[in-house]
Design a protein around this motif. Structure first.
Motif, mmCIF file in Angstrom:
data_model
loop_
_atom_site.group_PDB
_atom_site.id
_atom_site.type_symbol
_atom_site.label_atom_id
_atom_site.label_comp_id
_atom_site.label_asym_id
_atom_site.label_seq_id
_atom_site.Cartn_x
_atom_site.Cartn_y
_atom_site.Cartn_z
ATOM 1 N N UNK A 44 -2.078 -4.502 -7.472
ATOM 2 C CA UNK A 44 -2.874 -5.589 -7.050
ATOM 3 C C UNK A 44 -1.927 -6.544 -6.101
ATOM 4 N N UNK A 45 -0.729 -6.629 -6.271
ATOM 5 C CA UNK A 45 -0.091 -7.405 -5.232
ATOM 6 C C UNK A 45 -0.034 -6.776 -3.997
ATOM 7 N N UNK A 46 -0.203 -5.428 -3.861
ATOM 8 C CA UNK A 46 -0.342 -4.727 -2.674
ATOM 9 C C UNK A 46 -1.670 -4.866 -1.979
ATOM 10 N N UNK A 47 -2.843 -5.345 -2.768
ATOM 11 C CA UNK A 47 -4.055 -5.456 -2.038
ATOM 12 C C UNK A 47 -5.278 -4.631 -3.086
ATOM 13 N N UNK A 48 -4.853 -3.693 -3.958
ATOM 14 C CA UNK A 48 -5.760 -3.248 -4.713
ATOM 15 C C UNK A 48 -4.931 -2.513 -5.944
ATOM 16 N N UNK A 49 -5.475 -2.426 -7.136
ATOM 17 C CA UNK A 49 -4.631 -1.930 -8.225
ATOM 18 C C UNK A 49 -4.706 -0.607 -8.132
#
Length: 166
Positions: free
Chosen positions: A108-113
């Motif tokens: 999620x921090x990188x854009x998508x779980x």
């Protein structure tokens, strides 16, 4: 045809044997190969949508960790909102152990779980090679890692769900 196939397969055997002889390189190549192959298949196998109660619970855990909490405050009307695999009292949280939630939080921090699922599956395939290198010849360890990556990572539910387990 037998001589052509010997030359054809002999070429691949030499290339993969040289690659496998460099143990750290073989582990790294397989890690990035799994990621690259799965991303190349996004047109046929899109990013999965959660559909099972467990997946929503894991996604709740990942979202909770991203927001810097271990649990969420209970809703005042929590008895009316009960659902599967979620604890509502004394705090609103997933009932599962935290490892998969941490992986989903990274994604999620990188854009998508799902990016966390992708990384953990690639790490699983790389760990196969790294572990097997201690037990068998490097080229066989690499071959086993490639087969495991194709079977367990690219198109299986390990990569196409949020359950985790890698």
């Amino acid at each position: 045809m037998p001589r052509r196939s010997e030359r054809f397969f002999g070429f691949f055997e030499r290339v993969f044997s040289r690659l496998a002889a460099h143990k750290l390189l073989a582990v790294s190549v397989l890690f990035f190969l799994v990621i690259g192959l799965r991303l190349a298949l996004l047109g046929w196998l899109p990013v999965p949508n959660p559909g099972i109660h467990d997946e929503f619970s894991y996604l709740l855990m990942g979202d909770t960790f991203v927001h810097g909490r271990l649990a969420n405050p209970s809703h005042p009307l929590w008895r009316s909102l009960e659902t599967f695999h979620v604890l509502w009292f004394p705090a609103y949280a997933s009932k599962y152990p935290p490892a998969q939630g941490l992986v989903l939080a990274l994604g999620q921090l990188l854009g998508n779980p799902w990016i966390g699922v992708l990384i953990s599956a690639a790490a699983m395939a790389a760990a196969f090679v790294w572990t097997l290198q201690a037990w068998m010849p490097a080229r066989w360890a690499f071959l086993a890692g490639v087969l495991a990556a194709l079977r367990l990572c690219v198109a299986s539910y390990w990569m196409n769900s949020y359950w985790g387990g890698q």
